[in-house]
Design a protein around this motif. Structure first.
Motif, PDB file in Angstrom:
ATOM      1  N   ILE A  44      48.348  42.330  46.577  1.00 42.19           N
ATOM      2  CA  ILE A  44      47.120  41.755  46.106  1.00 42.19           C
ATOM      3  C   ILE A  44      46.841  40.153  45.660  1.00 42.19           C
ATOM      4  O   ILE A  44      47.691  40.780  45.231  1.00 42.19           O
ATOM      5  CB  ILE A  44      46.510  43.227  45.566  1.00 42.19           C
ATOM      6  N   THR A  45      45.677  39.648  45.560  1.00 43.36           N
ATOM      7  CA  THR A  45      45.859  38.717  45.148  1.00 43.36           C
ATOM      8  C   THR A  45      44.817  38.552  44.283  1.00 43.36           C
ATOM      9  O   THR A  45      43.901  40.098  43.893  1.00 43.36           O
ATOM     10  CB  THR A  45      44.824  37.609  46.424  1.00 43.36           C
ATOM     11  N   SER A  46      44.304  38.090  43.343  1.00 40.94           N
ATOM     12  CA  SER A  46      42.947  38.092  41.600  1.00 40.94           C
ATOM     13  C   SER A  46      42.144  38.158  42.644  1.00 40.94           C
ATOM     14  O   SER A  46      40.745  38.880  42.163  1.00 40.94           O
ATOM     15  CB  SER A  46      44.109  36.773  41.025  1.00 40.94           C
ATOM     16  N   GLU A  47      41.380  37.629  43.356  1.00 35.61           N
ATOM     17  CA  GLU A  47      40.351  37.004  44.030  1.00 35.61           C
ATOM     18  C   GLU A  47      40.441  38.920  44.421  1.00 35.61           C
ATOM     19  O   GLU A  47      38.817  39.337  44.944  1.00 35.61           O
ATOM     20  CB  GLU A  47      40.173  36.244  45.269  1.00 35.61           C
ATOM     21  N   GLU A  48      41.206  39.483  45.097  1.00 34.54           N
ATOM     22  CA  GLU A  48      40.451  40.962  45.756  1.00 34.54           C
ATOM     23  C   GLU A  48      40.355  41.695  44.610  1.00 34.54           C
ATOM     24  O   GLU A  48      39.741  41.997  44.731  1.00 34.54           O
ATOM     25  CB  GLU A  48      41.533  41.208  46.399  1.00 34.54           C
ATOM     26  N   VAL A  49      40.926  41.509  43.419  1.00 29.26           N
ATOM     27  CA  VAL A  49      41.434  42.169  42.371  1.00 29.26           C
ATOM     28  C   VAL A  49      39.242  42.571  41.840  1.00 29.26           C
ATOM     29  O   VAL A  49      38.977  42.942  41.262  1.00 29.26           O
ATOM     30  CB  VAL A  49      42.028  42.278  40.726  1.00 29.26           C
ATOM     31  N   TYR A  50      39.157  40.752  40.963  1.00 27.26           N
ATOM     32  CA  TYR A  50      38.101  40.369  40.996  1.00 27.26           C
ATOM     33  C   TYR A  50      36.840  40.888  42.061  1.00 27.26           C
ATOM     34  O   TYR A  50      35.596  41.547  41.129  1.00 27.26           O
ATOM     35  CB  TYR A  50      38.112  39.324  40.395  1.00 27.26           C
ATOM     36  N   GLY A  51      36.845  40.722  43.111  1.00 24.97           N
ATOM     37  CA  GLY A  51      36.004  41.067  44.170  1.00 24.97           C
ATOM     38  C   GLY A  51      35.160  42.508  43.737  1.00 24.97           C
ATOM     39  O   GLY A  51      34.519  42.971  44.729  1.00 24.97           O
ATOM     40  N   ASN A  52      36.410  43.322  43.522  1.00 26.74           N
ATOM     41  CA  ASN A  52      36.421  45.045  43.528  1.00 26.74           C
ATOM     42  C   ASN A  52      35.637  45.525  42.842  1.00 26.74           C
ATOM     43  O   ASN A  52      35.719  46.589  42.425  1.00 26.74           O
ATOM     44  CB  ASN A  52      37.484  45.337  44.392  1.00 26.74           C
TER      45      ASN A  52
END
Length: 282
Positions: A44-52
């Motif tokens: 998982i990427t940082s962008e995926e975490v923030y986006g969710n």
């Protein structure tokens, strides 16, 4: 002949180039959603975490003990005689104790497990400095003596968009008394000698908080030459503006833009983090 391994975790935010250059072993934290689990920076990427975050705020867990065991087994097979591990602060995670227990199960490798009492670029500085000392041919014992001295020269500060995520994750620590969001009070956060977050200063408003961190950097560089590292959590534009201003200070000898925090750090800080780590030159 000593063969020294370097170990850290994903919250150190090391670049792939640095990991490869110095052959650093990185243990992944775990990010846990209701119906799935990911390895930090692997699945998982940082962008995926923030986006969710608006849909679900996950929890996190330290790297699996089995991952630590597997790593030490690998180091033994590869003929390492010594290991130096730099971990996320014990004030924020149990990884230090987990790795210490694992090291005790592998007496063939002489290990030094160090609690960085830091995070992100703060951890990374320790690892990079150790790597340079290994390259310079320093012994395990010589490097171990140097590590606490690095800590004495380090300064870490950050601002966040909201305290909500630190509260949810139980990382609020000594920030609990900080005046609430209603008055738009923004704490300048640092990490104390025990490895817990605390409010170094408080100002009103986002712009003033970033200005205050810049003032702190200026105060430090009035007395010391420093290298500096800027990181962010889903706040790249603000972080780059801050970086461009910071690198012009006369006693900043080198300035690095570290990019976005690890996914697991993003879970706990939420969007809007701008962080600064400075290392005084000897």
């Amino acid at each position: 002949m000593e063969k020294i391994a370097l170990i850290t975790d994903t919250t150190a935010d090391l670049t792939e180039d640095t990991i490869k250059k110095y052959n650093i072993n990185v243990l992944s934290f775990r990010i846990i959603y209701k119906d799935r689990e990911y390895k930090d920076k692997v699945d998982i990427t940082s962008e995926e975490v923030y986006g969710n975050l608006e849909k679900e705020v996950p929890t996190s867990s330290m790297p699996a003990l089995q991952d630590m065991e597997d790593l030490y087994d690998k180091l033994e097979r590869e003929g390492y005689t010594h290991a130096i591990a730099i971990t996320l602060s014990t004030g924020l995670s149990g990884i230090f104790n987990g790795l210490k227990l694992t090291a005790e199960n592998h007496p063939k490798i002489k290990s030094y497990i160090y609690d960085s009492k830091s995070i992100s670029a703060g951890e990374a500085i320790f690892i990079k400095e150790c790597a340079k000392l290994i390259e310079a041919g320093k012994s395990f014992d010589e490097i171990v003596k140097e590590i606490p001295k690095i800590k004495e020269r380090m300064h870490l500060f950050f601002v966040i968009g909201t305290l909500e995520y630190l509260k949810r994750g139980g990382r609020i620590g000594k920030l609990a008394g900080t005046i609430g969001q209603f008055l738009n009070i923004k704490p300048i956060v640092s990490i104390d000698k025990d490895g817990y977050y605390y409010s170094y200063d408080k100002v009103r408003g986002r712009k003033q908080s970033l200005n205050r961190i810049f003032e702190i950097a200026k105060e430090i560089t009035d007395n010391h030459k420093c290298s500096a590292y800027v990181v962010h959590g889903d706040a790249e534009e603000e972080a780059r503006k801050f970086f461009d201003k910071l690198k012009l200070l006369p006693n900043i000898t080198s300035c690095y833009f570290g990019g976005c925090l690890s996914p697991v750090a993003g879970v706990h800080s939420g969007p809007g983090l701008v962080g600064l780590v400075m290392l005084e030159e000897k």
